[in-house]
Design an enzyme around this catalytic site. Structure first.
Site, PDB file in Angstrom:
ATOM      1  N   LEU A 173      51.869  38.332  34.891  1.00 17.20           N
ATOM      2  CA  LEU A 173      50.194  37.809  35.204  1.00 17.20           C
ATOM      3  C   LEU A 173      49.953  37.521  36.469  1.00 17.20           C
ATOM      4  O   LEU A 173      50.629  37.437  37.417  1.00 17.20           O
ATOM      5  CB  LEU A 173      50.027  36.114  34.448  1.00 17.20           C
ATOM      6  CG  LEU A 173      49.675  36.044  34.409  1.00 17.20           C
ATOM      7  CD1 LEU A 173      48.227  35.887  34.214  1.00 17.20           C
ATOM      8  CD2 LEU A 173      49.194  34.041  34.397  1.00 17.20           C
ATOM      9  N   GLY A 176      44.556  35.017  40.090  1.00 15.70           N
ATOM     10  CA  GLY A 176      43.476  35.610  41.725  1.00 15.70           C
ATOM     11  C   GLY A 176      43.544  36.756  41.737  1.00 15.70           C
ATOM     12  O   GLY A 176      44.150  36.997  43.228  1.00 15.70           O
ATOM     13  N   GLY A 178      42.134  39.350  42.774  1.00 16.09           N
ATOM     14  CA  GLY A 178      41.169  40.148  43.996  1.00 16.09           C
ATOM     15  C   GLY A 178      39.948  41.561  43.204  1.00 16.09           C
ATOM     16  O   GLY A 178      40.500  41.310  41.833  1.00 16.09           O
ATOM     17  N   TRP A 179      40.372  42.463  44.065  1.00 17.27           N
ATOM     18  CA  TRP A 179      39.932  43.678  43.930  1.00 17.27           C
ATOM     19  C   TRP A 179      41.170  44.449  43.272  1.00 17.27           C
ATOM     20  O   TRP A 179      41.189  45.726  43.595  1.00 17.27           O
ATOM     21  CB  TRP A 179      39.573  44.265  44.897  1.00 17.27           C
ATOM     22  CG  TRP A 179      38.407  43.967  45.555  1.00 17.27           C
ATOM     23  CD1 TRP A 179      36.940  44.052  44.903  1.00 17.27           C
ATOM     24  CD2 TRP A 179      38.384  42.892  46.647  1.00 17.27           C
ATOM     25  NE1 TRP A 179      36.269  43.160  45.354  1.00 17.27           N
ATOM     26  CE2 TRP A 179      36.559  42.636  46.733  1.00 17.27           C
ATOM     27  CE3 TRP A 179      38.591  41.483  47.053  1.00 17.27           C
ATOM     28  CZ2 TRP A 179      36.580  41.768  47.467  1.00 17.27           C
ATOM     29  CZ3 TRP A 179      38.273  40.592  48.314  1.00 17.27           C
ATOM     30  CH2 TRP A 179      36.563  40.749  47.941  1.00 17.27           C
ATOM     31  N   ILE A 199      37.703  34.827  39.297  1.00 13.35           N
ATOM     32  CA  ILE A 199      36.428  34.478  38.937  1.00 13.35           C
ATOM     33  C   ILE A 199      35.067  35.175  39.748  1.00 13.35           C
ATOM     34  O   ILE A 199      34.008  34.057  39.537  1.00 13.35           O
ATOM     35  CB  ILE A 199      36.335  32.834  39.986  1.00 13.35           C
ATOM     36  CG1 ILE A 199      37.345  32.642  40.852  1.00 13.35           C
ATOM     37  CG2 ILE A 199      37.008  31.640  38.165  1.00 13.35           C
ATOM     38  CD1 ILE A 199      36.004  33.258  41.700  1.00 13.35           C
ATOM     39  N   GLU A 202      31.925  40.463  40.649  1.00 10.56           N
ATOM     40  CA  GLU A 202      31.988  41.916  41.743  1.00 10.56           C
ATOM     41  C   GLU A 202      33.705  42.056  41.501  1.00 10.56           C
ATOM     42  O   GLU A 202      33.975  43.444  41.653  1.00 10.56           O
ATOM     43  CB  GLU A 202      31.302  41.674  42.946  1.00 10.56           C
ATOM     44  CG  GLU A 202      30.196  41.159  42.884  1.00 10.56           C
ATOM     45  CD  GLU A 202      29.235  42.554  42.920  1.00 10.56           C
ATOM     46  OE1 GLU A 202      29.629  43.337  43.005  1.00 10.56           O
ATOM     47  OE2 GLU A 202      28.786  42.709  41.583  1.00 10.56           O
ATOM     48  N   CYS A 355      39.319  31.748  62.173  1.00  4.95           N
ATOM     49  CA  CYS A 355      40.698  31.506  61.421  1.00  4.95           C
ATOM     50  C   CYS A 355      42.162  31.864  62.270  1.00  4.95           C
ATOM     51  O   CYS A 355      43.247  31.701  62.327  1.00  4.95           O
ATOM     52  CB  CYS A 355      40.461  31.869  60.163  1.00  4.95           C
ATOM     53  SG  CYS A 355      39.207  30.756  58.940  1.00  4.95           S
TER      54      CYS A 355
END
Length: 383
Positions: A173, A176, A178-179, A199, A202, A355
Site C-alpha cells: 500500500l 499518498g 503522488g504521480w 487526494i 491530476e 525551502c
C-alpha cells in the site's frame, strides 16, 4: 527577473520600519541593496512596513508582487534562519490565528482532505513534469552516491524498497502515491502488487497512465477510508498533510491495514520543534492546512500502535533536491509560460528557494522511519 518596471532598486526610505528591518538583519550577512548574491534589493518604498506588519506572509507576497529581488533567495533564507529570525519573522496575530484554528478545528478532516490536492497538486502536470525528474518524485532524493537528480530519486525509491524488504507477490500500500513513482518502481523492479492512493485528481490520472500494464491500482481516496490488509505499507511525502489532531488516527489506520509481520516506511519532512502551526505564506500559497511533525509527535502517536525499528535523517539532501528542482523550473519555464502568469513563476521560485535555505540551515529535517507490528526477528536497516 522582476516584474517591477524600474531599472534598479529604490533609495531606501528613512522610516522607522526600514530602521527596524535593518536592525533585524545586522549580523546575518544579508544587507539591503547590497551587491552580494544573498542581499535584498528593494523596489517599493512600502516593503518594510508590509513585512513588519505581515511577517513571512508579507515577505513572500511582496516578492510575488515584484517589490524586492534577490539573486540567491536560498542563501538569504539560510542566513536569516541561522541568525535566529524564524520566530521574529511571524507576527503575533498570524501565529495566534493559526493556533486558534488548529487548536479548535481539525484543519485536515475528511471534508478538508482534498483542499491541498486541488490547490497545489492539481495546478498542472505540465508544470511538475518540467520541474521534477522522469520518476516524478516530489520528495527528497537520496544523494549519498548520486550525481544527478534522477540518480538521487531512483536511489531514494530503491532505498525504500530495500528497507521494506520487498519480495515478489507482496501486497503493498502506498499512502499518498503522488504521480505513481514508488508504485511504478516497486512493481517493475521488485514484482509486488501496489495499491496507491492520492487526494489529487491530476496525480491519479497521470499515475494510472504511467503504471499501465503493471500490477498497480491507483485510487482517489482519503487514507481514513482504506480497507484490506497489506504485507508492506509506504508513505512518502504525505504525512506533512495529516495534521497533529489526526496523527493517532493515521497510525491506528496503518496498524489496522498492516499484516502481523509487515513493515511500514514513513518518509516525511520533520520539524525541530513540536508545533501545531504552519508558515503563513506556505499555508496560503503552497500547502494549505499542512503542518510538519516533530520527532516527539511521531513517537507519541505511533507508540500505541507500532514498533519503531529504524530512524534515518538525511535532511541536507533536500537542499540539493530543491535546488535541482529550481534549476529545472527555470530552465523549462519558457515551455509553459503561456499557461501561467508571472506571479505563479515567482511564487514557485520563492517556495523552492526558501525551502532549500531552510534545509541548509538545518531548520527542517527529512526522516525515513521504519515501523513493524509484531515482528519477532531482528531488523537491520539498509543504508
Amino acid at each position: 527577473m522582476t516584474s517591477n518596471p524600474r531599472i534598479g532598486p529604490i533609495a531606501l526610505p528613512d522610516t522607522r520600519a526600514r530602521r527596524v528591518f535593518q536592525e533585524l538583519l545586522e549580523g546575518s550577512g544579508v544587507t539591503l541593496n547590497g551587491d552580494a548574491p544573498q542581499d535584498l534589493r528593494i523596489y517599493h518604498p512600502d516593503f518594510f512596513s508590509r513585512v513588519l506588519h505581515q511577517g513571512t506572509l508579507g515577505l513572500g507576497e511582496a516578492y510575488m508582487d515584484g517589490w524586492w529581488e534577490c539573486e540567491r533567495i536560498d542563501e538569504m533564507a539560510c542566513r536569516l534562519l541561522r541568525h535566529g529570525l524564524a520566530e521574529r519573522a511571524h507576527t503575533p496575530s498570524e501565529r495566534l490565528m493559526y493556533r486558534l484554528q488548529a487548536g479548535f478545528f481539525n484543519l485536515q478532516s475528511r471534508a478538508r482532505a482534498y483542499i491541498v490536492g486541488e490547490a497545489h497538486y492539481d495546478l498542472g502536470n505540465d508544470l511538475f513534469e518540467r520541474m521534477l525528474d522522469p520518476t516524478m518524485c516530489y520528495s527528497c532524493g537520496y544523494w549519498k552516491e548520486a550525481d544527478t537528480l534522477h540518480e538521487a530519486q531512483v536511489a531514494k525509491l530503491e532505498l525504500a524498497c530495500r528497507k521494506l524488504a520487498l519480495v515478489p507477490g507482496m501486497r503493498v500500500l502506498d499512502i499518498g502515491c503522488g504521480w505513481g513513482s514508488f508504485a511504478e518502481h516497486a512493481a517493475r523492479h521488485h514484482g509486488v502488487e501496489v495499491t496507491g492512493i492520492t487526494i489529487s485528481r491530476e496525480q491519479a490520472a497521470l499515475a494510472r497512465e504511467r503504471c499501465a500494464g503493471l500490477p498497480v491500482t491507483i485510487e482517489l481516496m482519503d487514507y481514513r477510508d482504506l480497507t484490506g490488509r497489506f504485507d508492506r505499507i509506504v508513505s512518502i511525502g504525505m504525512f506533512e498533510h495529516v495534521g497533529h489532531r489526526n496523527y493517532p488516527t493515521y497510525f491506528a489506520t496503518v496498524e489496522r491495514l498492516l499484516e502481523a509481520e509487515g513493515l511500514f516506511l514513513l518518509h516525511t519532512i520533520g520539524s525541530n520543534h513540536s508545533e501545531i502551526t504552519a508558515d503563513p505564506w506556505i499555508n496560503k500559497y503552497i500547502f494549505p492546512n499542512g503542518v510538519l511533525p516533530s520527532a516527539m509527535q511521531i513517537a507519541r502517536a505511533s507508540e500505541p500502535h507500532l514498533l519503531m525499528e529504524d530512524w534515518q535523517n538525511f535532511g541536507p539532501d533536500y537542499d540539493r533536491t530543491l535546488m535541482a528542482w529550481l534549476a529545472n523550473f527555470d530552465t523549462h519555464w519558457s515551455e509553459i509560460a503561456h499557461r501561467y502568469n508571472e506571479r505563479t513563476r515567482r511564487m514557485f521560485r520563492y517556495y523552492l528557494a526558501v525551502c532549500a535555505g531552510a534545509f541548509r540551515a538545518r531548520h527542517l529535517q527529512l526522516w525515513q522511519v521504519v515501523f513493524s507490528r509484531d515482528r519477532p526477528q531482528r531488523y537491520d536497516a539498509p543504508r
